[in-house]
Design an enzyme around this catalytic site. Sequence first.
Site, PDB file in Angstrom:
ATOM      1  N   HIS A  99      -9.893   1.319   2.965  1.00 62.33           N
ATOM      2  CA  HIS A  99      -9.429   2.677   3.302  1.00 62.33           C
ATOM      3  C   HIS A  99     -10.602   3.578   3.685  1.00 62.33           C
ATOM      4  CE1 HIS A  99      -5.198   2.367   2.471  1.00 62.33           C
ATOM      5  NE2 HIS A  99      -5.403   1.896   1.254  1.00 62.33           N
ATOM      6  N   HIS A 158      -9.535  -3.508  -1.218  1.00 59.83           N
ATOM      7  CA  HIS A 158      -8.454  -2.757  -0.576  1.00 59.83           C
ATOM      8  C   HIS A 158      -8.840  -1.286  -0.414  1.00 59.83           C
ATOM      9  CE1 HIS A 158      -4.058  -1.853   0.046  1.00 59.83           C
ATOM     10  NE2 HIS A 158      -4.470  -0.670  -0.379  1.00 59.83           N
ATOM     11  N   GLU A 159      -9.372  -0.699  -1.481  1.00 62.52           N
ATOM     12  CA  GLU A 159      -9.740   0.719  -1.427  1.00 62.52           C
ATOM     13  C   GLU A 159     -10.961   0.958  -0.546  1.00 62.52           C
ATOM     14  OE1 GLU A 159      -7.752   3.049  -2.379  1.00 62.52           O
ATOM     15  OE2 GLU A 159      -6.381   1.581  -3.261  1.00 62.52           O
ATOM     16  N   CYS A 169       0.841  -1.188   0.000  1.00 62.18           N
ATOM     17  CA  CYS A 169       0.000   0.000   0.000  1.00 62.18           C
ATOM     18  C   CYS A 169       0.880   1.242   0.000  1.00 62.18           C
ATOM     19  CB  CYS A 169      -0.891  -0.017   1.238  1.00 62.18           C
ATOM     20  SG  CYS A 169      -2.054   1.347   1.325  1.00 62.18           S
TER      21      CYS A 169
END
Length: 97
Positions: free
Chosen positions: A60, A56-57, A14
């Site tokens: 966040h 993954h995003e 990341c």
Amino acid sequence: ILHSEGESIIEEGCLSLPEIRAEIKRPETIILKYQDIEKKFHERQYSGFISRVIQHEMDHLLGRLFVDYLSPSKRILIHKRLLEITKNGKPSTEITL
């Protein structure tokens, strides 16, 4: 994410945690519900790499990083490097778990 299935373990990194990489288990396939710029809702299935990137995003957006999926023992191993990133913007050495 409305539904997920399967399993895939791939090394992730990341930009938020430079030089740290780890094998992370995530669902292989997801069904995503999203709203476009015209405020229309859509549902679409994603698999493989794009599925992983979306997950993954989305993590966040929920305040999570890929290291949050690591076991406590692996998190202990990278603790020093996480402190270095906090202080210096990068760790002194690269680590792959």
